[in-house]
Each structure stands twice: as structure tokens, then as C-alpha cells.
Scaffold this active site. Structure first.
Site, short mmCIF file in Angstrom:
data_model
loop_
_atom_site.label_atom_id
_atom_site.label_comp_id
_atom_site.label_asym_id
_atom_site.label_seq_id
_atom_site.Cartn_x
_atom_site.Cartn_y
_atom_site.Cartn_z
N GLY A 281 72.97 31.65 11.09
CA GLY A 281 72.05 30.96 12.00
C GLY A 281 70.83 31.81 12.30
O GLY A 281 70.37 31.90 13.44
N SER B 165 67.86 31.26 11.28
CA SER B 165 66.63 30.47 11.13
C SER B 165 65.88 30.26 12.44
O SER B 165 64.66 30.08 12.44
CB SER B 165 66.95 29.11 10.50
OG SER B 165 68.01 28.46 11.19
N ARG B 166 66.62 30.24 13.56
CA ARG B 166 65.97 29.90 14.83
C ARG B 166 66.56 30.76 15.97
O ARG B 166 67.60 31.38 15.81
CB ARG B 166 66.20 28.41 15.16
CG ARG B 166 65.60 27.48 14.15
CD ARG B 166 65.67 26.02 14.59
NE ARG B 166 67.01 25.48 14.53
CZ ARG B 166 67.74 25.16 15.59
NH1 ARG B 166 67.27 25.32 16.82
NH2 ARG B 166 68.97 24.68 15.45
N ASP C 56 76.81 25.99 5.59
CA ASP C 56 77.44 25.57 6.84
C ASP C 56 78.63 26.50 7.04
O ASP C 56 79.66 26.36 6.38
CB ASP C 56 77.89 24.11 6.72
CG ASP C 56 78.73 23.66 7.90
OD1 ASP C 56 79.03 24.49 8.78
OD2 ASP C 56 79.10 22.46 7.93
N VAL C 57 78.48 27.45 7.96
CA VAL C 57 79.48 28.52 8.06
C VAL C 57 80.80 28.07 8.69
O VAL C 57 81.75 28.85 8.74
CB VAL C 57 78.92 29.77 8.81
CG1 VAL C 57 77.93 30.51 7.93
CG2 VAL C 57 78.30 29.40 10.15
N ASN D 178 76.30 34.65 14.47
CA ASN D 178 75.44 34.11 15.54
C ASN D 178 75.39 32.59 15.57
O ASN D 178 75.12 32.01 16.62
CB ASN D 178 74.03 34.68 15.33
CG ASN D 178 72.98 33.92 16.11
OD1 ASN D 178 72.81 34.12 17.31
ND2 ASN D 178 72.29 33.00 15.43
N SER E 140 79.17 34.49 24.56
CA SER E 140 78.39 33.94 25.68
C SER E 140 79.06 34.29 27.00
O SER E 140 80.28 34.44 27.07
CB SER E 140 78.28 32.43 25.57
OG SER E 140 77.74 31.89 26.76
N TYR F 44 82.71 24.65 24.42
CA TYR F 44 81.85 25.81 24.17
C TYR F 44 82.46 27.08 24.78
O TYR F 44 82.52 28.13 24.12
CB TYR F 44 80.47 25.53 24.76
CG TYR F 44 79.44 26.60 24.51
CD1 TYR F 44 78.82 26.72 23.26
CD2 TYR F 44 79.06 27.51 25.51
CE1 TYR F 44 77.87 27.71 23.03
CE2 TYR F 44 78.12 28.48 25.29
CZ TYR F 44 77.52 28.57 24.05
OH TYR F 44 76.58 29.54 23.81
N ALA G 110 85.56 27.68 25.49
CA ALA G 110 86.77 28.06 24.73
C ALA G 110 86.38 28.76 23.43
O ALA G 110 86.99 29.76 23.04
CB ALA G 110 87.61 26.83 24.45
N LYS H 152 83.72 30.49 22.83
CA LYS H 152 83.11 31.81 23.11
C LYS H 152 84.16 32.80 23.61
O LYS H 152 84.13 33.98 23.27
CB LYS H 152 81.95 31.65 24.10
CG LYS H 152 80.79 30.82 23.55
CD LYS H 152 80.16 31.55 22.37
CE LYS H 152 79.20 30.71 21.58
NZ LYS H 152 78.60 31.45 20.46
P1 NAP Z 1 69.53 27.71 18.55
O1 NAP Z 1 68.14 28.11 18.89
O2 NAP Z 1 69.94 26.29 18.70
O3 NAP Z 1 69.86 28.21 17.07
C1 NAP Z 1 71.12 27.98 16.51
C2 NAP Z 1 71.17 28.54 15.12
O4 NAP Z 1 72.49 28.33 14.60
C3 NAP Z 1 70.19 27.90 14.18
O5 NAP Z 1 69.62 28.89 13.35
C4 NAP Z 1 71.07 26.96 13.36
O6 NAP Z 1 70.61 26.77 12.03
C5 NAP Z 1 72.36 27.74 13.32
N1 NAP Z 1 73.52 26.90 13.01
C6 NAP Z 1 74.05 25.89 13.75
N2 NAP Z 1 75.11 25.36 13.12
C7 NAP Z 1 75.26 26.06 11.95
C8 NAP Z 1 76.18 25.99 10.89
N3 NAP Z 1 77.18 25.10 10.87
N4 NAP Z 1 76.03 26.86 9.86
C9 NAP Z 1 75.03 27.76 9.86
N5 NAP Z 1 74.13 27.87 10.84
C10 NAP Z 1 74.24 27.03 11.88
O7 NAP Z 1 70.58 28.54 19.45
P2 NAP Z 1 70.51 30.01 20.05
O8 NAP Z 1 70.26 29.89 21.50
O9 NAP Z 1 69.63 30.89 19.24
O10 NAP Z 1 72.03 30.43 19.88
C11 NAP Z 1 72.45 31.41 18.95
C12 NAP Z 1 73.83 31.91 19.39
O11 NAP Z 1 73.74 32.48 20.70
C13 NAP Z 1 74.86 30.78 19.50
O12 NAP Z 1 76.11 31.23 19.04
C14 NAP Z 1 74.91 30.50 20.98
O13 NAP Z 1 76.13 29.96 21.38
C15 NAP Z 1 74.70 31.90 21.55
N6 NAP Z 1 74.22 31.91 22.93
C16 NAP Z 1 73.03 31.35 23.28
C17 NAP Z 1 72.62 31.38 24.60
C18 NAP Z 1 71.32 30.80 25.06
O14 NAP Z 1 71.15 30.65 26.28
N7 NAP Z 1 70.38 30.51 24.19
C19 NAP Z 1 73.45 31.96 25.56
C20 NAP Z 1 74.67 32.50 25.18
C21 NAP Z 1 75.04 32.50 23.86
P3 NAP Z 1 69.96 25.39 11.50
O15 NAP Z 1 68.88 25.01 12.45
O16 NAP Z 1 69.49 25.78 10.14
O17 NAP Z 1 71.08 24.37 11.46
#
Ligand code: NAP
Length: 252
Positions: free
Chosen positions: A16, A18-19, A67-68, A94, A146, A159, A161, A163
């Protein structure tokens, strides 16, 4: 010992990438010298932009769709990384999604999708990477968990569970493979400014931010710095930990 927090001559795989947080981790690891594989699922353009940014700065990067949550795809991703850059030192699990709703409304599909994407993916990618890391007697695995896995969050049973599962997985695997010089740690971010927060109603977010002693959302770069530290030689004696990067929210 290598230069402080350098990742020179390291190969990193960021799922993940990419974003959001994964993107920030990929960019920061590359800036510190690592060759980086930017994994994506549905966002090829975003992944290519990250790769282009790394290359424009003189770094090494490649993108790979997988798709991981799928075992064969995760294995192909690890294989691609090793074939492309000759090694795999750092795995960042991630990739993650949310499908929030109260338990009475939560479908089995919503449960499975979140558990498969967030937790099963961590198993699939770690299993494939560990096979290589055991042989090399070196590795750094970093699981992006998280604060929800530590404190729980209403509307996020699936979610939270997933994490909490990642944190338990981190501790078990850390004990299992420490003798092979492989460390396994988690980062537990709080609220971080990425697209994932778009699904949270503004009033819920505002109320939640009142629980943050530092009284603001985190930046993706702030998670990336923590990941780089855990990936560095300077963190060689840290394993099995869940590092909170949450503005003081959980204080475990
Ligand atoms: P995000 O901006 O929505 O980005 C999610 C990333 O995961 C994207 O690059 C997406 O890729 C990828 N992804 C989703 N499903 C996938 C799959 N099946 N296979 C491969 N890649 C996949 O989210 P984020 O906030 O950066 O979150 C990243 C991590 O941090 C997550 O595990 C999230 O639970 C954790 N986190 C985030 C926060 C927060 O507040 N932002 C807080 C705590 C923990 P595509 O777009 O290419 O599908």
C-alpha cells in the site's frame, strides 16, 4: 555502524505504498538510500507517481500491483522485489482499509474484507519475506497497526480486531525469529491526515481529536520517520514492540 538512520544498500517493500502513510514511508526510506518496491492494489497512477518522485531524486524504485490479502499475489510481490533489487531487508505491512459500522449493521463481508486486507495480508507478506530473511540472517518487519487495536473504537470492531491482531502477530513473530537477526515491530498511529479519514464523520473526528493530548492530527511523514527508525541499524535491539505515534492518545 552505518551513518545515523541511513538505509543505504537496503531493499524495502512497502505494501500500500501508493497513497497516504505508505507513500510517505516509501519516499522517506528512498530518501535514506533504500531501493523501494511500491506495492498498490487499485491505484496504478498514484504508485507510478511515487516511483517517479523517487527516481527524480536519484533513488531506486519500482511499483508492483498485488492484492496482498491474496496469498499468491503476496508471494509474487515478494518474488518481484527480490528479483528486481536482489534482496529484501525491510518489509512494511502497511496496506489497510476500513469498513466502519456498528456491529448490528456489520455484514460478514465487511468483517472479512477488513480482516483479510489488514491482518491476513500481514501473515501472507511476512511468511513470504521471512523465508528469504531467515536465509540471509537479517530482516526488519514493520507492521502498521493502529491506536484502534490498543484502545478499541466504536463502529470499528472489524478494524480494531485486525489491528490488535497485527500487534499480537508482531509479538509472536518477533519471538519466533529473533535468533535469525530479524526484528518485528509495529507502529500504532493515531489519527493521521490521509484519505482513510474521509470515511469518518467530521463530528466523530472532532470528538476523537479531543482525546489527543497534542491536540492535532498526525502527518504521514511523522509515521514514516518512526518506520525509518525501526528499519535502521540504530534500532537493532528493539523487537516485539508497538510504538505509538499518536500524539499521546493511547500511552500504553
Ligand atoms: P489510505 O490513504 O487509504 O491508503 C491505503 C493504502 O493501502 C493505499 O495505498 C491502497 O492502495 C493500499 N491498499 C488497500 N487495500 C490493499 C490491498 N488489498 N492490497 C494492496 N494494497 C492495498 O490509508 P492510510 O491512512 O495511508 O493507511 C495506511 C495504514 O495505516 C493502514 O493499515 C491503516 O489502517 C493504518 N492507519 C491509518 C491511520 C490514519 O489515521 N490514517 C491511523 C492508524 C492506522 P490502492 O489505492 O492502490 O488500492
Amino acid at each position: 555502524m552505518a551513518e545515523f538512520l541511513s538505509l543505504e544498500n537496503r531493499v524495502a517493500l512497502v505494501t500500500g505504498g501508493s497513497r497516504g502513510i505508505g507513500r510517505a514511508i516509501a519516499l522517506e526510506m528512498a530518501r535514506r538510500g533504500a531501493a523501494v518496491v511500491v506495492n498498490y492494489n487499485k491505484s496504478p497512477e498514484a504508485a507510478e507517481t511515487v516511483v517517479a518522485e523517487i527516481k527524480a531524486a536519484g533513488g531506486k524504485a519500482a511499483s508492483f500491483q498485488a492484492d496482498v490479502s491474496n496469498s499468491a499475489a503476496a508471494q509474487a510481490l515478494v518474488k518481484f522485489t527480490i528479483e528486481t533489487f536482489g534482496d529484501l531487508h525491510i518489509l512494511v505491512n502497511n496496506a489497510g482499509i476500513t469498513k466502519d459500522t456498528v456491529i448490528m449493521m456489520m455484514s460478514e463481508d465487511d468483517w472479512d474484507a477488513v480482516l483479510d486486507t489488514n491482518l491476513k495480508s500481514t501473515f501472507h507478506c511476512s511468511k513470504a519475506a521471512v523465508k528469504h530473511m531467515m536465509r540471509k540472517r537479517y530482516g526488519r518487519i514493520i507492521n502498521i497497526a493502529s491506536v484502534a487495536g490498543q484502545m478499541g473504537n466504536p463502529g470499528q470492531t472489524n478494524y480494531s480486531a485486525s489491528k490488535a491482531g497485527q500487534i499480537g502477530f508482531t509479538k509472536a513473530l518477533a519471538r519466533e525469529i529473533a535468533a535469525r537477526n530479524i526484528t518485528v515491530n509495529a507502529i500504532a498511529p493515531g489519527f493521521v491526515d490521509t484519505e482513510i479519514l474521509g470515511a469518518v464523520p467530521p463530528q466523530t473526528l472532532e470528538a476523537a481529536l479531543k482525546l489527543v493530548p497534542l491536540a492535532r492530527k498526525g502527518k504521514p511523514e511523522e509515521i514514516a520517520f518512526a518506520a525509518c527508525f525501526l528499519a535502521s541499524d540504530q534500532a537493532a535491539y528493539i523487537t516485539g514492540q508497538a510504538l505509538g505515534v499518536d500524539g499521546g492518545m493511547a500511552m500504553m
